[in-house]
Design a protein around this motif. Structure first.
Motif, PDB file in Angstrom:
ATOM      1  N   THR A  45       0.717  -1.200  -0.094  1.00  0.00           N
ATOM      2  CA  THR A  45      -0.111  -0.079  -0.130  1.00  0.00           C
ATOM      3  C   THR A  45       0.809   1.231   0.019  1.00  0.00           C
ATOM      4  O   THR A  45       0.815   2.129  -0.735  1.00  0.00           O
ATOM      5  CB  THR A  45      -0.844   0.110   1.195  1.00  0.00           C
ATOM      6  N   ALA A  46       1.639   1.458   0.911  1.00  0.00           N
ATOM      7  CA  ALA A  46       2.681   2.603   1.068  1.00  0.00           C
ATOM      8  C   ALA A  46       3.519   2.855  -0.046  1.00  0.00           C
ATOM      9  O   ALA A  46       3.496   4.059  -0.387  1.00  0.00           O
ATOM     10  CB  ALA A  46       3.215   2.587   2.262  1.00  0.00           C
ATOM     11  N   GLU A  56       1.216   6.100  -8.416  1.00  0.00           N
ATOM     12  CA  GLU A  56       0.518   4.825  -8.472  1.00  0.00           C
ATOM     13  C   GLU A  56       0.355   4.460 -10.148  1.00  0.00           C
ATOM     14  O   GLU A  56       0.638   3.303 -10.579  1.00  0.00           O
ATOM     15  CB  GLU A  56      -0.905   4.802  -7.708  1.00  0.00           C
ATOM     16  N   ARG A  57      -0.057   5.537 -10.653  1.00  0.00           N
ATOM     17  CA  ARG A  57      -0.042   5.302 -12.215  1.00  0.00           C
ATOM     18  C   ARG A  57       1.151   4.941 -13.256  1.00  0.00           C
ATOM     19  O   ARG A  57       1.256   3.995 -13.860  1.00  0.00           O
ATOM     20  CB  ARG A  57      -0.863   6.478 -13.088  1.00  0.00           C
ATOM     21  N   GLY A  76      -4.304   1.321  -6.157  1.00  0.00           N
ATOM     22  CA  GLY A  76      -5.264   1.588  -7.149  1.00  0.00           C
ATOM     23  C   GLY A  76      -6.326   0.613  -6.865  1.00  0.00           C
ATOM     24  O   GLY A  76      -7.669   1.065  -6.839  1.00  0.00           O
ATOM     25  N   ALA A  77      -6.276  -0.485  -6.389  1.00  0.00           N
ATOM     26  CA  ALA A  77      -7.297  -1.381  -6.062  1.00  0.00           C
ATOM     27  C   ALA A  77      -8.117  -1.178  -4.828  1.00  0.00           C
ATOM     28  O   ALA A  77      -9.059  -1.255  -4.929  1.00  0.00           O
ATOM     29  CB  ALA A  77      -6.695  -2.867  -5.642  1.00  0.00           C
ATOM     30  N   GLN A 181      -7.366  -7.853   0.892  1.00  0.00           N
ATOM     31  CA  GLN A 181      -8.646  -8.090   0.332  1.00  0.00           C
ATOM     32  C   GLN A 181      -9.068  -7.135  -0.766  1.00  0.00           C
ATOM     33  O   GLN A 181      -9.391  -8.083  -2.050  1.00  0.00           O
ATOM     34  CB  GLN A 181      -9.792  -7.522   1.251  1.00  0.00           C
ATOM     35  N   ALA A 182      -8.579  -5.942  -0.994  1.00  0.00           N
ATOM     36  CA  ALA A 182      -8.993  -5.094  -2.144  1.00  0.00           C
ATOM     37  C   ALA A 182      -8.002  -5.332  -3.441  1.00  0.00           C
ATOM     38  O   ALA A 182      -8.417  -5.773  -4.533  1.00  0.00           O
ATOM     39  CB  ALA A 182      -8.784  -3.521  -1.764  1.00  0.00           C
ATOM     40  N   THR A 183      -6.820  -5.915  -3.005  1.00  0.00           N
ATOM     41  CA  THR A 183      -5.677  -6.284  -3.962  1.00  0.00           C
ATOM     42  C   THR A 183      -6.174  -7.731  -4.507  1.00  0.00           C
ATOM     43  O   THR A 183      -6.253  -7.771  -5.832  1.00  0.00           O
ATOM     44  CB  THR A 183      -4.472  -6.412  -3.492  1.00  0.00           C
TER      45      THR A 183
END
Length: 208
Positions: A45-46, A56-57, A76-77, A181-183
């Motif tokens: 994340t960090a 991030e992009r 991003g996720a 979870q999101a990833t």
């Protein structure tokens, strides 16, 4: 089949900034592509929010440039997941120290979210994150929730959250999204699959 390639890191500003550089991804991504990976996720994340939305992009673009067909970052996720559950106002729980915590809030703000509460786990050293237990996360989420928040986001892929998510959602009455979870949700969605888990609101939504 799932493969991993590892980049070591610790969550202080110097190291997450260094390891958030897109040029470091060439070797790990090539290794995964050679193993047949159709999609690759940068699971930190960090390291994926430290340089903001443009950083991030750049990480995703670098992975694509190195040959992977679909690229995901944890940050991003997370923003996609929060949109999927209809969240705009957030309570955020994290293990970071200053100024990394503020960079997280800035990233989420730039991505269109209103961070109503930003609550740290109170760790005194970077290495302490590896000793955090699930109950500590649960207690911090309950303490850090905000009555006006649409959802709670638990940042950091090192924190143990999976088994706690259904209990937290039932207690708080709102979606609780974690970094891992999101990833997983986004990565599986990138290859046309659905993530499955008991009583997790995010996993009821298809990837957008």
């Amino acid at each position: 089949m799932t493969h991993t390639a590892e980049v070591s890191y610790r969550d202080n500003l110097e190291l997450v900034s260094r390891l958030g550089r897109a040029d470091l991804l060439a070797g790990p991504v090539h290794e995964l592509v050679e193993r047949g990976a159709e999609a690759v996720a940068y699971l930190c994340t960090a390291c994926s929010f430290v340089d903001g939305v443009s950083g991030e992009r750049a990480l995703r673009e670098a992975m694509l440039a190195h040959g992977v067909r679909r690229a995901v970052t944890t940050s991003g996720a997370v923003t996609d997941a929060l949109c999927a559950v209809g969240a705009r106002r957030l309570a955020v729980v994290h293990p970071y120290q200053e100024p990394v915590d503020r960079l997280l809030a800035d990233y989420l703000g730039t991505s269109g979210f209103d961070v109503l509460a930003l609550t740290g786990l109170g760790l005194h050293a970077v290495e302490d994150v590896y000793a955090v237990e699930e109950q500590q996360v649960v207690d911090t989420v309950i303490r850090g929730d905000h009555p006006r928040a649409d959802a709670v986001f638990i940042s950091c892929t090192t924190l143990p959250t999976y088994d706690a998510l259904p209990r937290l959602e039932e207690r708080l009455g709102k979606p609780v999204v974690s970094a891992n979870q999101a990833t997983a949700w986004a990565l599986l969605g990138a290859v046309g699959e659905r993530a499955h888990g008991p009583h997790q609101r995010l996993l009821e939504r298809a990837v957008m």
